[in-house]
Design an enzyme around this catalytic site. Structure first.
Site, PDB file in Angstrom:
ATOM      1  CG  HIS A  12      -1.887   1.121   1.292  1.00 50.08           C
ATOM      2  ND1 HIS A  12      -3.205   0.913   1.644  1.00 50.08           N
ATOM      3  CD2 HIS A  12      -1.777   2.451   1.054  1.00 50.08           C
ATOM      4  CE1 HIS A  12      -3.851   2.069   1.611  1.00 50.08           C
ATOM      5  NE2 HIS A  12      -2.990   3.035   1.264  1.00 50.08           N
ATOM      6  CE  LYS A  95      -7.860   1.928  -0.514  1.00 49.70           C
ATOM      7  NZ  LYS A  95      -6.662   2.509  -0.034  1.00 49.70           N
TER       8      LYS A  95
HETATM    9 ZN    ZN Z   1      -3.476   4.994   1.456  1.00 53.62          ZN
END
Ligand code: ZN
Ligand code: DOR
Length: 349
Positions: A12, A95
């Site tokens: 991430h 996402k």
């Molecule tokens: Zn982030």
């Protein structure tokens, strides 16, 4: 003392684009063999957009030693065909940003829109694309936003049992325990900063606080919680189950977005890439768990994502240093603090 680990992955990271990308990419690529590149800034909603950003990233790193793993954002315009096209472009994850919860989430999903995403989730399940969650419920109730989002995610876990899902940047004990209770198709990432800080540090009164003054560089989303939450995250990071792994959420902002006197606003995000592995080694040593660091940084995430373990290693050395006040014109995470470990180098095989 030297610690040699299999090369780690960052599942991430925000690398941005343009001049900012040019400035920051080296800090991630000099430690991590791969990184999952977040799609919020610049907004990346389709496979071709992800391909273009990947090509831009590859102009600033050595492709032989660093691989960007690309993601797209789910929006109300996402369709099953969006997923199929993204898969063909090599996108590994999509996402969910609930609307308005963080930087670049204006185009994110409302809870109503989320409930209309079944066909998209089904397509992701079919093609083996991972679903990453910014797990915060939109709207008021900031400190409870993570807990409130968990039942919404659980519905998707139950409806799509073959869909692999990640609760990103877990910030609460409840989030940790929720991931443990979920089936193996669900994992969680943990940042460096959530292992170090509590809300008191942001407010200037914790261990890293500076005399009661608000610390804009410790402002990020999800916001730091209390010490019990921080301890739960530390326990999760060192557990060998494979359900928890590193996602730094390094998120650089130009200094005038962190301190803008005219706007009176401060963007959420901490630029942790320059210190990531050194800070983790220091923290894992404090937890008496240096032997668990490699699992957290270099094995559990790769296995969950179905990727081969990296070749080569990163060498860490026990040597105290003070994190500089600025890196690439920005304030890095833990600026001015002493860390007991540093990165000595990379051995590529
Ligand atoms: Zn982030
Ligand atoms: O603190 C954060 N900054 N959290 C996020 O979710 C986004 C990120 C950013 O892009 O700046």
């Amino acid at each position: 003392m030297i610690l040699k680990l299999r090369r780690p992955d960052d599942f991430h990271v925000h690398l941005r684009d343009g001049e900012m990308l040019r400035q920051v990419a080296q800090y991630t690529a000099s430690q991590f063999a791969r990184a999952l590149v977040m799609p919020n800034v610049p907004p990346i909603d389709t496979g071709p957009q992800a391909e273009r950003l990947r090509n831009e990233i590859l102009q600033h790193v050595s492709p032989a030693s660093f691989t960007p793993l690309m993601t797209i954002r789910l929006t109300e315009k996402s369709m099953p065909e969006t997923i199929h096209e993204a898969k063909r472009c090599g996108v590994v994850a999509a996402k969910v940003y609930p609307q308005g919860v963080t930087t670049g989430s204006h185009g994110g999903l409302t809870i109503d829109q989320l409930q209309q995403m079944g066909a998209v989730f089904a397509a992701m399940q079919d093609v083996g694309m991972i679903l990453c969650w910014h797990g915060e419920f939109p709207g008021p109730g900031w400190l409870q936003a993570e807990q409130r989002m968990l039942p919404e995610i659980r519905k998707v876990v139950d409806d799509f049992p073959r869909l692999r899902q990640v609760l990103e940047h877990i910030s609460t004990r409840e989030g940790v325990e929720w991931v443990r209770r979920c089936p193996d198709m669900v994992a969680g990432t943990i940042t460096v900063h959530h292992l170090f800080l509590t809300l008191d540090d942001l407010g200037g009164r914790g261990k890293f606080g500076r005399g009661g003054m608000l610390q804009p560089h410790y402002f990020y989303a999800p916001i730091a919680k209390d010490d019990s939450d921080r301890q739960a995250l530390a326990e999760a990071a060192i557990e060998p189950s494979g359900k928890f792994f590193l996602g730094t959420d390094s998120a650089p902002h130009p200094i005038d977005r962190k301190f803008n006197v005219d706007a009176g606003c401060c963007a959420a995000g901490v630029f942790s890439a320059p210190v990531a592995m050194a800070a983790l080694a220091s923290k894992f040593e404090e937890l008496n768990a240096l032997d668990r660091l490699e699992g957290f940084t270099s094995a559990h995430g790769a296995r969950f994502y179905g990727l081969p373990l990296n070749e080569g290693s990163i060498v860490l050395e026990k040597q105290a240093w003070v994190v500089p006040e600025t890196v690439a014109g920005m304030v890095p995470f833990l600026a001015g603090e002493e860390l007991s470990w540093r990165v000595a180098g990379i051995d590529n095989v």
